[in-house]
Scaffold this active site. Structure first.
Site, short mmCIF file in Angstrom:
data_model
loop_
_atom_site.label_atom_id
_atom_site.label_comp_id
_atom_site.label_asym_id
_atom_site.label_seq_id
_atom_site.Cartn_x
_atom_site.Cartn_y
_atom_site.Cartn_z
N THR A 1 8.22 7.46 -1.28
CA THR A 1 9.63 7.34 -0.89
C THR A 1 9.91 5.94 -0.35
O THR A 1 10.79 5.22 -0.84
CB THR A 1 9.96 8.39 0.20
N LYS B 1 -2.16 6.47 -5.39
CA LYS B 1 -3.28 7.41 -5.51
C LYS B 1 -3.54 7.67 -6.99
O LYS B 1 -4.66 7.82 -7.42
CB LYS B 1 -2.91 8.70 -4.79
N GLY C 1 12.89 13.88 0.80
CA GLY C 1 11.94 12.81 1.17
C GLY C 1 11.97 12.46 2.65
O GLY C 1 11.47 11.42 3.05
N LEU D 1 0.86 -1.19 0.00
CA LEU D 1 0.00 0.00 0.00
C LEU D 1 0.89 1.23 0.00
O LEU D 1 1.40 1.63 1.04
CB LEU D 1 -0.92 0.02 1.23
N GLY D 2 1.14 1.82 -1.17
CA GLY D 2 1.96 3.03 -1.26
C GLY D 2 3.23 2.78 -2.04
O GLY D 2 3.93 1.78 -1.82
N LYS E 1 6.55 8.72 18.06
CA LYS E 1 7.60 7.69 18.15
C LYS E 1 7.95 7.41 19.62
O LYS E 1 8.19 6.27 20.00
CB LYS E 1 8.83 8.15 17.37
P1 NAP Z 1 4.95 9.35 0.33
O1 NAP Z 1 6.24 9.52 -0.37
O2 NAP Z 1 4.03 10.51 0.41
O3 NAP Z 1 4.18 8.12 -0.35
C1 NAP Z 1 2.86 7.75 -0.07
C2 NAP Z 1 2.40 6.74 -1.10
O4 NAP Z 1 1.10 6.28 -0.76
C3 NAP Z 1 2.30 7.30 -2.51
O5 NAP Z 1 2.70 6.33 -3.43
C4 NAP Z 1 0.81 7.60 -2.70
O6 NAP Z 1 0.37 7.46 -4.03
C5 NAP Z 1 0.19 6.52 -1.82
N1 NAP Z 1 -1.05 6.96 -1.21
C6 NAP Z 1 -1.19 7.87 -0.21
N2 NAP Z 1 -2.50 8.02 0.10
C7 NAP Z 1 -3.19 7.19 -0.72
C8 NAP Z 1 -4.55 6.89 -0.89
N3 NAP Z 1 -5.49 7.48 -0.14
N4 NAP Z 1 -4.90 5.98 -1.80
C9 NAP Z 1 -3.97 5.39 -2.57
N5 NAP Z 1 -2.64 5.62 -2.45
C10 NAP Z 1 -2.26 6.51 -1.54
O7 NAP Z 1 5.18 8.86 1.81
P2 NAP Z 1 6.50 8.15 2.41
O8 NAP Z 1 7.49 9.19 2.78
O9 NAP Z 1 6.90 7.02 1.57
O10 NAP Z 1 5.92 7.63 3.84
C11 NAP Z 1 5.03 6.54 3.88
C12 NAP Z 1 4.82 6.12 5.34
O11 NAP Z 1 6.07 5.75 5.92
C13 NAP Z 1 4.25 7.22 6.25
O12 NAP Z 1 3.45 6.61 7.23
C14 NAP Z 1 5.50 7.81 6.89
O13 NAP Z 1 5.23 8.43 8.11
C15 NAP Z 1 6.31 6.54 7.07
N6 NAP Z 1 7.76 6.74 7.15
C16 NAP Z 1 8.39 7.52 6.24
C17 NAP Z 1 9.76 7.65 6.30
C18 NAP Z 1 10.51 8.49 5.29
O14 NAP Z 1 11.74 8.60 5.42
N7 NAP Z 1 9.87 9.05 4.29
C19 NAP Z 1 10.49 6.98 7.30
C20 NAP Z 1 9.80 6.19 8.24
C21 NAP Z 1 8.43 6.07 8.15
P3 NAP Z 1 0.92 8.37 -5.25
O15 NAP Z 1 2.37 7.95 -5.41
O16 NAP Z 1 0.10 8.03 -6.41
O17 NAP Z 1 0.80 9.79 -4.78
N1 HSE Z 2 9.47 12.55 8.87
C1 HSE Z 2 10.13 11.54 9.61
C2 HSE Z 2 11.48 12.05 10.09
C3 HSE Z 2 10.32 10.32 8.73
O1 HSE Z 2 11.91 13.10 9.60
O2 HSE Z 2 12.06 11.44 10.97
C4 HSE Z 2 10.86 9.12 9.50
O3 HSE Z 2 9.91 8.65 10.40
#
Ligand code: NAP
Ligand code: HSE
Length: 428
Positions: free
Chosen positions: A13, A45, A187, A9-10, A205
């Site tokens: 990044t 999405k 990201g 799901l997603g 966290k």
């Molecule tokens: P992101 O880059 O915004 O990616 C979200 C993905 O989910 C995208 O592919 C988006 O589709 C899809 N999406 C979101 N809402 C949707 C919906 N309602 N229906 C269908 N698809 C949907 O987010 P991310 O940074 O990868 O983070 C994802 C999760 O991991 C979050 O919970 C975040 O807190 C957690 N996290 C992130 C990091 C980090 O370093 N970024 C680290 C630890 C944890 P589209 O691509 O089509 O827009």
């Molecule tokens: N936005 C979060 C951070 C992603 O900067 O630590 C990792 O959880």
């Protein structure tokens, strides 16, 4: 050998990193779990969006139920973010006997107990290593590595975005807004970066870490949170002159059956190992009664570090599937804890005051500290020749939060104190 089928799901990044690692490390992974791992379906999405990874377009769907209700999917990997709808998808997946791996700290901090209870009922795994400190395996460490000890303190830099911003402000004198934009482009930041900069992401966290560390049911409401939007270049420079760094620290402390959990910008002595954790790196310092001091360090956000934790969880789920032991996670929240009162929470404090520059003002300030039973460790007055006002910096000895609030209240009504410019907790 029949592949284990994963519904992702997603594909942002983290999702992109998961695909890269599952594909790039396929041989190693299948050797470890005894069967290939196939990412069978992917939720996005917008299917038409340009992506920096090539995936078979027939795997992409915009309908979450296509994946959640697909009987061929064994494990859901949730990296889409969000809370209310995402919780529905995960509960439905568990209802249908699918295991879940998630990076979603918001969801786990708010609804973790309900989701874990459902998983137990259904004999499913829910693993969430990536939800705290990206690539550092801290959740597994708290559950397994510290199972024999009693943890008394967890102190962490658990938000990469804010650590990146504070590091650039400290080392390069960079402006807050510019660095935040950079962190978003890299990201690191959440979809709404307010949760990073206002300390909410770190609070979520810390809810997860303190629940696991203290084996108690700590709720998000129990965690006080303050972010970095009020941290100024002046604060950072004064901290450096005094031998400190400013870091957004999550601090969870336990004494007997009382705990406190907070997130705030903190001045940490440069000699403490956590003070030299810079950029997007995270670190979690854990003190256990028996083990003493330990510290865990690594990338806290970003595509591949976060995906490493997700895929490691996936490996754990699949190994459990092979052994037929899914859903047997021990119940960890067996301790009943009370929250510490402000009288019981103690630390040193840093104060930056803007005061009238005349005889007797320092004595008045000292009297307030004395009246509130707060002892002063050091005072600094930078020279400001020929001006009617000046700045005074005070570092206290350890004092209760309640006593420090009394000091601040007394200062509010003193004419000679023009402004309480900053107050920081001091550690190390
Ligand atoms: P992101 O880059 O915004 O990616 C979200 C993905 O989910 C995208 O592919 C988006 O589709 C899809 N999406 C979101 N809402 C949707 C919906 N309602 N229906 C269908 N698809 C949907 O987010 P991310 O940074 O990868 O983070 C994802 C999760 O991991 C979050 O919970 C975040 O807190 C957690 N996290 C992130 C990091 C980090 O370093 N970024 C680290 C630890 C944890 P589209 O691509 O089509 O827009
Ligand atoms: N936005 C979060 C951070 C992603 O900067 O630590 C990792 O959880």
């Amino acid at each position: 050998m029949k592949p284990v089928k994963v519904g992702l799901l997603g594909l942002g990044t983290v999702g992109t990193g998961v695909v890269r690692i599952v594909e790039g490390h396929q041989e190693d992974l299948s050797n470890q779990v005894g069967s290939p791992i196939e990412i069978a379906q992917i939720l996005v999405k917008d299917r038409a969006k340009a992506r920096n990874i090539s995936v078979d377009p027939s795997k992409l769907t915009e309908d979450p139920w296509d994946i959640v209700r697909n009987p061929g999917i064994d494990v859901i990997v949730e990296v889409m973010g969000g809370v209310a709808l995402t919780k529905e998808y995960i509960l439905e997946a568990l209802e249908r006997g699918k295991h879940v791996v998630t990076a979603n700290k918001d969801l786990m901090a708010m609804h973790g107990q309900e989701i874990l209870a459902k998983a137990r009922d259904k004999g499913c795994d829910v693993l969430y290593e990536a939800s705290v400190a990206g690539g550092i395996p801290i959740i597994r460490t708290l559950i397994e590595g510290f199972s024999s000890d009693r943890i008394t303190k967890i102190m962490g830099i658990v938000n990469g975005t804010t650590n990146y911003i504070l590091t650039k402000m400290s080392q390069e004198g960079a402006a807050y807004a510019d660095v935040l934009k950079e962190a978003q482009e890299l990201g690191y930041a959440e979809a709404d970066p307010t949760s990073d900069v206002e300390g909410l992401d770190a609070a979520r966290k810390m809810t997860i870490l303190s629940s696991l560390g203290f084996r108690a049911n700590v709720s998000l409401d129990n965690v006080s949170a303050k972010g970095i939007s009020g941290v100024t270049q002046e604060d950072i420079q004064y901290a450096k002159r005094l031998g400190y760094e400013v870091k957004l620290l999550g601090i969870a402390e336990r004494q007997d059956d009382t705990i406190s959990v907070s997130v705030q910008p903190t001045m940490i002595k440069r000699s403490h190992p956590i003070a030299s954790v810079n950029g997007v790196f995270n670190a979690v310092y854990v003190h256990g009664e028996a083990v003493g001091e330990t510290m865990f360090y690594g990338a806290g956000a970003g595509e591949l570090p976060t995906a490493t934790s997700i895929v490691a969880d996936l490996v754990a789920v699949i190994k459990n599937m092979k052994l037929g032991v899914n859903g047997r996670q021990a119940q960890l929240s067996y301790n009943v804890m009370k929250l510490k009162t402000d009288e019981q929470i103690a630390s040193k404090f840093f104060l930056l005051l803007h005061v009238e520059d005349r005889a007797g003002v320092l004595a008045q300030i000292a009297q307030v500290f004395s009246n509130c039973d707060v002892s002063i460790e050091s005072v600094m007055q930078p020279s400001t020749p020929n001006q009617s006002s000046t700045e005074i910096i005070i570092i206290t000895h350890e004092a209760s939060k309640a006593a420090m609030n009394q000091v601040l209240q007394a200062f509010e009504s003193q004419n000679s104190i023009r402004k309480i410019k900053s107050v920081y907790r001091v550690e190390g």
